[in-house]
Design a protein around this motif. Sequence first.
Motif, PDB file in Angstrom:
ATOM      1  N   UNK A  28       0.843  -1.192   0.000  1.00  0.00           N
ATOM      2  CA  UNK A  28       0.000   0.000   0.000  1.00  0.00           C
ATOM      3  C   UNK A  28       0.880   1.243   0.000  1.00  0.00           C
ATOM      4  N   UNK A  29       0.560   2.163  -0.886  1.00  0.00           N
ATOM      5  CA  UNK A  29       1.279   3.435  -0.941  1.00  0.00           C
ATOM      6  C   UNK A  29       0.302   4.576  -1.110  1.00  0.00           C
ATOM      7  N   UNK A  30       0.684   5.753  -0.637  1.00  0.00           N
ATOM      8  CA  UNK A  30      -0.166   6.928  -0.839  1.00  0.00           C
ATOM      9  C   UNK A  30       0.385   7.751  -1.999  1.00  0.00           C
ATOM     10  N   UNK A  31      -0.521   8.380  -2.719  1.00  0.00           N
ATOM     11  CA  UNK A  31      -0.188   9.183  -3.890  1.00  0.00           C
ATOM     12  C   UNK A  31      -0.964  10.484  -3.788  1.00  0.00           C
ATOM     13  N   UNK A  32      -0.259  11.605  -3.677  1.00  0.00           N
ATOM     14  CA  UNK A  32      -0.906  12.920  -3.586  1.00  0.00           C
ATOM     15  C   UNK A  32      -0.373  13.812  -4.702  1.00  0.00           C
ATOM     16  N   UNK A 105       3.188  -0.897   6.049  1.00  0.00           N
ATOM     17  CA  UNK A 105       3.344  -1.283   7.451  1.00  0.00           C
ATOM     18  C   UNK A 105       2.609  -0.374   8.429  1.00  0.00           C
ATOM     19  N   UNK A 106       1.863   0.594   7.929  1.00  0.00           N
ATOM     20  CA  UNK A 106       1.094   1.473   8.818  1.00  0.00           C
ATOM     21  C   UNK A 106      -0.327   0.965   9.035  1.00  0.00           C
ATOM     22  N   UNK A 107      -0.777   0.041   8.188  1.00  0.00           N
ATOM     23  CA  UNK A 107      -2.165  -0.405   8.196  1.00  0.00           C
ATOM     24  C   UNK A 107      -2.252  -1.919   8.272  1.00  0.00           C
ATOM     25  N   UNK A 108      -3.344  -2.402   8.822  1.00  0.00           N
ATOM     26  CA  UNK A 108      -3.700  -3.810   8.749  1.00  0.00           C
ATOM     27  C   UNK A 108      -4.889  -3.906   7.798  1.00  0.00           C
ATOM     28  N   UNK A 109      -4.901  -4.943   6.988  1.00  0.00           N
ATOM     29  CA  UNK A 109      -6.014  -5.122   6.059  1.00  0.00           C
ATOM     30  C   UNK A 109      -6.759  -6.398   6.426  1.00  0.00           C
TER      31      UNK A 109
END
Length: 181
Positions: A28-32, A105-109
Amino acid sequence: PMSALGHDTARTLQVGPYTIAERVDVALGSLAVRRGRDAELATKAQAAGIPLPPAARAETRDPFAAFWVTPDMWFIEALIASHEDIAADLKAIFGDTASITEQTDAWVRFDLTAPDLAPLLERLSNTDLHRVPAGFASRTVIDHLGCYLIKRSATEVTLYGPRSSAASLLHALEVAAQSVA
């Protein structure tokens, strides 16, 4: 490496018709979008086959999936097997048109499946699962935790919650499932 729940493999719980599966195989990655770079970012996303869904939506275009987070920001998903360093992969595609951060590694899915998930989720969230279409994505609160809810289909929902509260989120899901199973 350990899962968010502290095991060397992902956990899956079955409570009546409800399956609650921890997913450790998704990056998972964020894109802004950076200011004034909207058109350039959209062109690069289209060329790479990365969806940028509108507000409150999620979309999949193999090998990527994305869901809207805030105006001009998305979380991008891909399998770890092919995109272990998703932030580097996204930076190679978007360059300086976007700000990109690693989020794996910041989130659990947790993926929830059942013939009807509404009875479970109506005890946990203010999302009216019967009224929202497949592809709906939203931030919500579950058991006092800020989570993302993605309705993949009529029978599957993905929840992202804070990794540091993975056990608490799983407990809330399990107790709610037991109450309606």
